[in-house]
Design an enzyme around this catalytic site. Sequence first.
Site, PDB file in Angstrom:
ATOM      1  CG  ASP A  90      -0.293   0.191   2.505  1.00 41.99           C
ATOM      2  OD1 ASP A  90       0.946   0.235   2.546  1.00 41.99           O
ATOM      3  OD2 ASP A  90      -0.994   0.315   3.522  1.00 41.99           O
ATOM      4  CG  ASP A 265      -5.641  -4.883   3.251  1.00 45.98           C
ATOM      5  OD1 ASP A 265      -6.476  -4.256   2.562  1.00 45.98           O
ATOM      6  OD2 ASP A 265      -5.018  -4.358   4.186  1.00 45.98           O
ATOM      7  CB  CYS A 303     -10.734 -25.427  12.016  1.00 48.58           C
ATOM      8  SG  CYS A 303      -9.379 -24.493  11.281  1.00 48.58           S
ATOM      9  CB  CYS A 305      -5.748 -24.381  10.822  1.00 48.93           C
ATOM     10  SG  CYS A 305      -5.911 -24.138  12.598  1.00 48.93           S
ATOM     11  CB  CYS A 308      -8.229 -26.566  14.644  1.00 47.43           C
ATOM     12  SG  CYS A 308      -8.730 -24.876  15.001  1.00 47.43           S
ATOM     13  CG  HIS A 334      -8.089 -20.752  14.130  1.00 47.60           C
ATOM     14  ND1 HIS A 334      -8.750 -21.832  13.581  1.00 47.60           N
ATOM     15  CD2 HIS A 334      -9.050 -19.818  14.392  1.00 47.60           C
ATOM     16  CE1 HIS A 334     -10.050 -21.574  13.528  1.00 47.60           C
ATOM     17  NE2 HIS A 334     -10.262 -20.352  14.018  1.00 47.60           N
TER      18      HIS A 334
HETATM   19 ZN   LIG Z   1      -8.131 -23.763  13.052  1.00 46.82          ZN
END
Ligand SMILES: [Zn+2]
Length: 372
Positions: A90, A265, A303, A305, A308, A334
Amino acid sequence: LKFTLLAGGATGPRAGLLELPHGVVETPVFMPVGTRGTVKAVDNLDLQSLGVALLLNNAYHLWLEPGGEAVEAAGGLHRFTGWQGNILTDSGGFQAVSLAGPDAGGARVSEEGVDFPAAGGRRLLSPEAAIRLQEQLAPDIMMTLDQPVLFPADAAQQLEATERTHRWAARCVAAWTRPATELFGIVQGGFDPELRRQSARAIRALGFPGYGIGGLSLDEPPEQIPALLQPVTRELEVDKPRYFMGLGSEPELLAAIACGADMFDCVLPTRLARTGSVLVGAGRLNLVNRAVADEAGPVEPGCTCACCTRHSRAQLRFLFLRGELLGYRLATIHNLHHLAELMREARAAIMSGGFDGFRERRLAVSGVKPRL
Ligand SMILES: [Zn+2]
């Protein structure tokens, strides 16, 4: 830059492919914010594992330190940070409003540029300096210098800032010397739909390969987003990417996707993570305040990820209560995964023509009340 629209049109939800020098980006896309060239609490391997293809860095913060010359001497942002994916910088226009108040340091805008407080005196960021700085940083996409206004600015302030943004955009185009970095123009227009439409038309006339939609998510009521966004997306070329700047909450992201925005963003997911807040469903859960001490399950059920699949809510809560560094990393992973997954699922829904139903389900399933 090559942008291919795979589904959708000018104003409704769209799915596309954005081809950039450091790889292909599937849109809609959420860009994590690496303020000083680094996303706080995670490293490049974490970002790669999350499937991040496009990262945002803040030119303003890199300007203050280590400075454009230092990054250029180190070979540009890619060499300096070791990040092999795409980078968008930016320009510093947002900091013209976020640092405007006396308490924030007192950034001042004149026709010449934005005069910022800095160590050892004040420093001027003109449109020409913003381009020079970003060319030193050498991202894949850079942005023109713009002047947003905070809600609720009066009509005269909105008009003045919008017209100045147009003049600055033309100065940025004139100062642009390195075609290897794409330059996006930024649409302003305050909180007036007609002024937004006029701004889109004026910026479009300058022939940019893509657009930032700036000056929103600045304290205006979130339910106004569609009314302020649609006049812009209706005016812009259907086959160029639109980047809605600074938007990060799930209901608002879904509202902006529904109006034809492609790129997003926000510091929200990473900033929340550092306070122990995790994105769950369409809302959020504060691990520190909430009684999750005895919850053996993951932060967000279902989830996939790295947090998790291996760690419990109870452990995350303990990590935050003790200030253990691992907590910041896991919560950041996460939250970024949560938004990346939201974009992937939105994209799949757009491709199959079922975005409206997807959006309703996302907002309904949450056990936490959405902000909208
Ligand atoms: Zn997660």
